[in-house]
Design an enzyme around this catalytic site. Structure first.
Site: not given
Ligand SMILES: *Cc1c(COP(=O)(O)O)cnc(C)c1O
Length: 391
Positions: A81-82, A189, A209, A211, A334
């Site tokens: 998702a990134t 999410q 995403s 995972h 942190c």
């Molecule tokens: C985890 C997450 C991402 C990033 O997803 P990746 O697949 O780890 O790059 C982006 N947006 C939200 C809201 C997420 O929870």
């Protein structure tokens, strides 16, 4: 460095950070790796093994598309998702400069949107940062007030990863369209947690995403609406894969895994959600008689799997330390000098001290009642221990 061994694995209540791969998904992924299997390059046109691998990729594309009501041709595979967020924001803004240089988003988006918008700002684009309400959602009137003639894109997440709050993406998309802008949502999410239908909700771009939905890490997708065609400038150049929007050899095993994970999410979301909602109720009930526990999560408009709680008078990092056997997250950042409270909690008006006293608990398909009961015992013990310390 010496390592201390813990007697048993911690109780995993950090599903919003990542979920384990469902065993049924792992089983599918294993079919596309080794020499005796379908390991071929899905882009190889010159032999049968390539075509077969392509069929596997296309089936997964259909599975992901079906989950969100899209056409398979509207799914672009990415590394997560990134990358999907980067491609949506940078790819759209760069390709549509003549449409406008203005982007609207919010202060509590995932870093993959926030930092991408900041990068666009340094390229000369103009960003309006909406501040959500205390309930973690952007009100449609707020978006309307921010819209301009030169607004090209609106990016607002479906479900917030720290709070679990749910945006009314259909209402927000409608406003973006009223002003002739394109609407993107980060739905990492949201899959299987809230209804997603890109046609009914009029979504133009949606980040996904693997995972967060019991698929593998390192794979994701961007839904890119086809009618009318959304034009994106590629960020990764090469063989012209994915209709030129994202080059690179497709990872068959990752993609097949994401497809299977999304199909399971689609098929089993009612059972999953009922199971998780009952765990959330049990968890909340188990903390009800503890003083000074405040929900940052807006319980009446949030997904049941994410629960962000403040423990008044207790430092979150100390609580985290005392809860070694429970895997949870603070959302704070942190650095060497200090701990910065979560920008999401601050962004919705949680006072700094309370934000520093907050933990995010997130549950999933494999969380059990025993996990909850055991975690409750440890949390109650840790909280009363920290509260009796001289301060
Ligand atoms: C985890 C997450 C991402 C990033 O997803 P990746 O697949 O780890 O790059 C982006 N947006 C939200 C809201 C997420 O929870």
């Amino acid at each position: 460095m010496t390592t201390t061994t813990t007697p048993s694995l911690p109780i995993y209540l950090d599903y919003a950070a990542t979920a384990p791969v469902d065993a049924r998904v792992a089983e599918v992924m294993q079919r596309y790796l080794t020499v005796d299997q379908l390991f071929a390059n899905p882009a190889s046109r010159s032999h049968m093994l390539g075509w077969q691998a392509e069929q596997v990729v296309e089936q997964a594309r259909r599975q992901v598309a079906d989950t969100i009501g899209a056409d398979p041709r509207e799914i672009v595979w990415t590394s997560g998702a990134t990358e999907a967020n980067n491609l949506a924001l940078i790819g759209y803004m760069r390709a549509n400069r003549e449409r406008g240089m203005h982007l609207v988003t919010s202060t509590i988006e995932h870093k993959a949107v926030v930092d991408t918008a900041l990068a666009l700002e340094s390229e000369g684009f103009e960003i309006t940062w909406l501040t959500p309400g205390h309930d973690g959602t952007v009100a449609p009137e707020q978006l309307r007030a921010a819209m301009r003639d030169d607004t090209a894109l609106v990016s607002l997440m479906a479900v917030n990863n720290e709070l679990g709050s749910i945006n009314d993406i259909a209402a927000l998309a409608a406003i973006a369209h009223e002003f002739g802008a394109v609407f993107h949502t980060d739905a990492a999410q949201a899959v299987g947690r809230i209804p997603l239908d890109v046609v009914a909700q009029e979504i133009d771009l949606m980040s996904l995403s693997g995972h967060k939905s019991y698929g593998p890490k390192g794979v994701g997708a961007l839904y890119v609406k086809r009618h009318p065609d959304i034009r994106l400038e590629a960020l990764i150049h090469g063989g012209g894969h994915e209709r030129g929007m994202r080059s690179g050899t497709l990872p068959t095993h990752q993609i097949a895994g994401m497809g299977e994970a999304f199909a399971l999410m689609h098929k089993e979301h009612a059972e999953d959600q009922a199971h998780i909602a009952s765990l959330q109720q049990r968890f909340l009930a188990g903390l009800a008689d503890l003083d000074g526990v405040v929900a940052n999560t807006p319980l009446d408009r949030a997904v049941p799997n994410i629960l962000n709680l403040a423990f008044e008078g207790i430092d979150g990092e100390s609580l985290l330390m005392a809860l070694r056997d429970v895997a949870v997250s603070t959302g704070s950042a942190c650095n060497s000098a200090s701990v910065d409270p979560s920008y999401v909690l601050l962004g919705v008006g949680v006072p700094r001290v309370l934000a520093l006293s907050s933990l995010r608990f997130s549950f999933g398909r494999f969380t059990t009642q025993d996990d909850i009961d055991h975690a409750l015992t440890l949390i109650r013990h840790a909280v009363s221990g920290l509260r009796t310390l001289p301060r």
